[in-house]
Design a protein around this motif. Sequence first.
Motif, PDB file in Angstrom:
ATOM      1  N   VAL A  95       0.764  -1.308   0.165  1.00 11.23           N
ATOM      2  CA  VAL A  95      -0.100  -0.293  -0.116  1.00 11.23           C
ATOM      3  C   VAL A  95       0.787   0.973  -0.231  1.00 11.23           C
ATOM      4  N   VAL A  96       1.897   1.511   0.729  1.00 10.08           N
ATOM      5  CA  VAL A  96       2.905   2.467   1.209  1.00 10.08           C
ATOM      6  C   VAL A  96       3.554   2.554  -0.324  1.00 10.08           C
ATOM      7  N   GLY A  97       4.237   1.673  -0.885  1.00  8.83           N
ATOM      8  CA  GLY A  97       4.687   1.767  -2.099  1.00  8.83           C
ATOM      9  C   GLY A  97       3.793   1.763  -3.377  1.00  8.83           C
ATOM     10  N   ALA A  98       2.459   1.543  -3.441  1.00 10.70           N
ATOM     11  CA  ALA A  98       1.745   1.724  -4.762  1.00 10.70           C
ATOM     12  C   ALA A  98       1.126   3.657  -4.182  1.00 10.70           C
ATOM     13  N   ALA A  99       1.666   4.238  -2.609  1.00  9.39           N
ATOM     14  CA  ALA A  99       0.538   5.368  -2.919  1.00  9.39           C
ATOM     15  C   ALA A  99       2.156   6.595  -3.362  1.00  9.39           C
ATOM     16  N   ILE A 100       2.855   5.908  -2.970  1.00 10.73           N
ATOM     17  CA  ILE A 100       4.193   6.761  -3.474  1.00 10.73           C
ATOM     18  C   ILE A 100       4.403   7.051  -4.866  1.00 10.73           C
ATOM     19  N   THR A 101       4.305   5.522  -5.633  1.00  8.07           N
ATOM     20  CA  THR A 101       3.877   6.272  -6.760  1.00  8.07           C
ATOM     21  C   THR A 101       3.341   7.104  -6.890  1.00  8.07           C
ATOM     22  N   LEU A 102       1.884   5.700  -7.107  1.00  6.40           N
ATOM     23  CA  LEU A 102       0.795   7.409  -7.319  1.00  6.40           C
ATOM     24  C   LEU A 102       1.042   9.071  -7.499  1.00  6.40           C
ATOM     25  N   TRP A 103       1.668   9.543  -5.877  1.00  7.14           N
ATOM     26  CA  TRP A 103       2.072  10.451  -5.332  1.00  7.14           C
ATOM     27  C   TRP A 103       3.312  11.599  -6.626  1.00  7.14           C
ATOM     28  N   ARG A 104       4.476  10.376  -7.215  1.00  7.14           N
ATOM     29  CA  ARG A 104       4.876  10.592  -8.091  1.00  7.14           C
ATOM     30  C   ARG A 104       4.563  10.778  -9.154  1.00  7.14           C
ATOM     31  N   ARG A 105       3.593  10.224 -10.125  1.00 10.70           N
ATOM     32  CA  ARG A 105       3.552  10.321 -11.449  1.00 10.70           C
ATOM     33  C   ARG A 105       2.717  11.634 -11.278  1.00 10.70           C
ATOM     34  N   ARG A 106       1.269  12.211 -10.542  1.00  7.09           N
ATOM     35  CA  ARG A 106       0.532  13.524 -10.106  1.00  7.09           C
ATOM     36  C   ARG A 106       1.720  14.214 -10.609  1.00  7.09           C
ATOM     37  N   ARG A 107       2.638  14.124  -9.480  1.00  8.40           N
ATOM     38  CA  ARG A 107       3.649  14.815  -9.122  1.00  8.40           C
ATOM     39  C   ARG A 107       4.281  15.472  -9.940  1.00  8.40           C
ATOM     40  N   ARG A 108       4.585  14.747 -10.847  1.00  8.13           N
ATOM     41  CA  ARG A 108       5.060  14.652 -12.333  1.00  8.13           C
ATOM     42  C   ARG A 108       4.262  15.756 -13.521  1.00  8.13           C
ATOM     43  N   ARG A 109       3.028  15.459 -13.727  1.00  7.14           N
ATOM     44  CA  ARG A 109       2.318  16.108 -14.240  1.00  7.14           C
ATOM     45  C   ARG A 109       2.337  17.060 -14.027  1.00  7.14           C
ATOM     46  N   PHE A 110       1.801  17.799 -13.182  1.00 12.18           N
ATOM     47  CA  PHE A 110       2.035  19.051 -12.633  1.00 12.18           C
ATOM     48  C   PHE A 110       3.559  20.207 -13.183  1.00 12.18           C
TER      49      PHE A 110
END
Length: 110
Positions: A95-110
């Motif tokens: 869960v923590v790994g998935a959350a970090i991955t999603l957070w990084r992807r969203r951060r790159r988009r903006f």
Amino acid sequence: MADTDPDELERRIARTRAELADTVDAIADRVSPKRVAERTVADVKTRANNLVASVGDALGVTQRPVEYADDPDRLWAEEQPSLAPVLIGVGVVLVVGAAITLWRRRRRRF
């Protein structure tokens, strides 16, 4: 005049040389790669044993010595280990790994 007695000076010099030789031998033994490796292995074994003991205490598993003659099928006959803490830990890591991955992807988009 005891300080200027040649025999006394020779004895002091011999004693100082012997002490210096012992000190040099002790230093050489301490920094010897073989001795350093032996101390490191002993330290790692001690730390590993302490880690296993603390994890065993946290999981509620009592340690018992295992002998080579033990029957592998009966190894856990007295007390079956609980897999629940391990599965919970794996789930948390996922869960923590998935959350970090999603957070990084969203951060790159903006």
